[in-house]
Design an enzyme around this catalytic site. Sequence first.
Site, PDB file in Angstrom:
ATOM      1  N   ARG A 156     -53.351  97.636 -80.333  1.00  0.00           N
ATOM      2  CA  ARG A 156     -52.727  96.367 -80.742  1.00  0.00           C
ATOM      3  C   ARG A 156     -52.100  95.726 -79.509  1.00  0.00           C
ATOM      4  O   ARG A 156     -50.917  95.880 -79.225  1.00  0.00           O
ATOM      5  CB  ARG A 156     -51.692  96.606 -81.836  1.00  0.00           C
ATOM      6  CG  ARG A 156     -51.021  95.336 -82.306  1.00  0.00           C
ATOM      7  CD  ARG A 156     -50.455  95.495 -83.688  1.00  0.00           C
ATOM      8  NE  ARG A 156     -51.494  95.461 -84.703  1.00  0.00           N
ATOM      9  CZ  ARG A 156     -51.233  95.577 -86.017  1.00  0.00           C
ATOM     10  NH1 ARG A 156     -50.012  95.753 -86.438  1.00  0.00           N
ATOM     11  NH2 ARG A 156     -52.222  95.515 -86.888  1.00  0.00           N
ATOM     12  N   GLN A 210     -56.226  90.878 -79.892  1.00  0.00           N
ATOM     13  CA  GLN A 210     -55.867  90.195 -81.137  1.00  0.00           C
ATOM     14  C   GLN A 210     -57.057  89.579 -81.862  1.00  0.00           C
ATOM     15  O   GLN A 210     -57.179  89.685 -83.082  1.00  0.00           O
ATOM     16  CB  GLN A 210     -54.822  89.118 -80.862  1.00  0.00           C
ATOM     17  CG  GLN A 210     -53.424  89.668 -80.649  1.00  0.00           C
ATOM     18  CD  GLN A 210     -52.409  88.561 -80.415  1.00  0.00           C
ATOM     19  OE1 GLN A 210     -52.776  87.422 -80.124  1.00  0.00           O
ATOM     20  NE2 GLN A 210     -51.129  88.886 -80.532  1.00  0.00           N
ATOM     21  N   ASP A 213     -59.055  92.294 -83.772  1.00  0.00           N
ATOM     22  CA  ASP A 213     -58.304  93.245 -84.587  1.00  0.00           C
ATOM     23  C   ASP A 213     -58.690  93.129 -86.057  1.00  0.00           C
ATOM     24  O   ASP A 213     -58.148  92.319 -86.811  1.00  0.00           O
ATOM     25  CB  ASP A 213     -56.804  92.983 -84.399  1.00  0.00           C
ATOM     26  CG  ASP A 213     -55.940  94.078 -84.993  1.00  0.00           C
ATOM     27  OD1 ASP A 213     -56.460  94.872 -85.808  1.00  0.00           O
ATOM     28  OD2 ASP A 213     -54.747  94.151 -84.642  1.00  0.00           O
ATOM     29  N   SER A 261     -55.838  93.758 -88.681  1.00  0.00           N
ATOM     30  CA  SER A 261     -54.957  92.615 -88.913  1.00  0.00           C
ATOM     31  C   SER A 261     -55.631  91.565 -89.792  1.00  0.00           C
ATOM     32  O   SER A 261     -55.024  91.051 -90.742  1.00  0.00           O
ATOM     33  CB  SER A 261     -54.538  91.986 -87.578  1.00  0.00           C
ATOM     34  OG  SER A 261     -53.639  92.823 -86.893  1.00  0.00           O
ATOM     35  N   TYR A 289     -45.121  99.425 -83.789  1.00  0.00           N
ATOM     36  CA  TYR A 289     -45.536 100.295 -84.872  1.00  0.00           C
ATOM     37  C   TYR A 289     -44.354 100.891 -85.608  1.00  0.00           C
ATOM     38  O   TYR A 289     -43.303 101.133 -85.031  1.00  0.00           O
ATOM     39  CB  TYR A 289     -46.393 101.442 -84.329  1.00  0.00           C
ATOM     40  CG  TYR A 289     -47.667 100.996 -83.690  1.00  0.00           C
ATOM     41  CD1 TYR A 289     -48.792 100.737 -84.462  1.00  0.00           C
ATOM     42  CD2 TYR A 289     -47.757 100.835 -82.311  1.00  0.00           C
ATOM     43  CE1 TYR A 289     -49.976 100.333 -83.881  1.00  0.00           C
ATOM     44  CE2 TYR A 289     -48.944 100.434 -81.721  1.00  0.00           C
ATOM     45  CZ  TYR A 289     -50.050 100.180 -82.513  1.00  0.00           C
ATOM     46  OH  TYR A 289     -51.215  99.788 -81.940  1.00  0.00           O
TER      47      TYR A 289
END
Length: 386
Positions: free
Chosen positions: A121, A126, A129, A132, A229
């Site tokens: 991450r 991004q 991902d 996500s 996290y």
Amino acid sequence: MQIAIPAERLAGETRVAATPETVKKLVAMGHTVVVESGAGRLSAVPDAAYADAGASLAQGRAAALAAADIVLQVRPPEADEIAEFKQGATVISLMNPYANPHLAAMAARKLSAFAMELLPRTTRAQSMDVLSSQNNIAGYKAVLLATHYYPRFMPMLMTAAGTVKPARVLIMGVGVAGLQAIATAKRLGAVVEATDVRAATKEQVESLGAKFIEVPMTDEEKAASDGVYAKEMSDDYKRRQAELVAKHAMAADIIITTALIPGKKAPLLISEAVVRGMKPGSVIIDIAAEAGGNCALTRPGEVSVTDNGVTVVGTANLPGLVAADASSLYARNLLTFLSLMLTKDGFSINLEDDLLAATLITHDGTVRFGQPSTPSAAGTPAATRA
């Protein structure tokens, strides 16, 4: 290069790993794309749309995979499917690496297998991902599922017949799914509270108009949870969290739980005693149901009603309930990830690239996942990605 998009075999999986948009871009790069007929049907993508984008259609999985250099999937291949891959092919999908029993078989086939859930991450990652993008959808759909089972209105309504109180919603876990659940519930007019082991999420929760339920922490616990996290916390913290959460849970009309820890059973957040203390008509949506569930009474894949009238929803694969958009976002994630290796000039796997190294679980006849030198094993903390 020849790129294959097979239909998903897992029952209930409605998503597909490529859309006409991504197929068109791959074809424009000079690559051949073969789509198994019917692969996009459950995602509202007909075969004709793939053909119009420049793909060839194959009848059956074996025909699609026979000459494929690269295979894009949503779910990991099963044992009987691995033999259908061209030896040495590259496979990119969600791989469930912590519990996948077929890594040795993929290595024996000399597959270069990438597990997208192991993607670090980072800012650079991004746009790739998949967790996500898919958890964002799960958070949204969880709230809509709650409205389906909840026997009252979500917003406050003032009518000639009287006033209807707004629903009280508790979100447990403020990752991507939790934040989207907060935003969606607020848009529907609910009173929303949220909790997370990361104190840093308080600002995010409040920015969306929800109230943050903060569990008192020691300095050591604050240091442990100060990051992207959500780490697994001490037994003492869990006890304090359980006591505080029980109070708010019993007052809630709807609870949405999102906590997942890679490689482990989902943490228990709601005990049977708490459920027994909730009001009749209350609803629990357990996004972590596939990993065992955050609620003690969750039945993965099922919807059940307790003796005291609480509906516990363990529906699996919430993103698959929004298959068209889930597939669109997932396909873009894969296309961006694939661009790290695929160009008009050819294909190469650069093991010096931190994103490729972290996600490559089998390669050149060996299983890389779980080896001490492998970033995907050594660099991934026990954390919630929901």
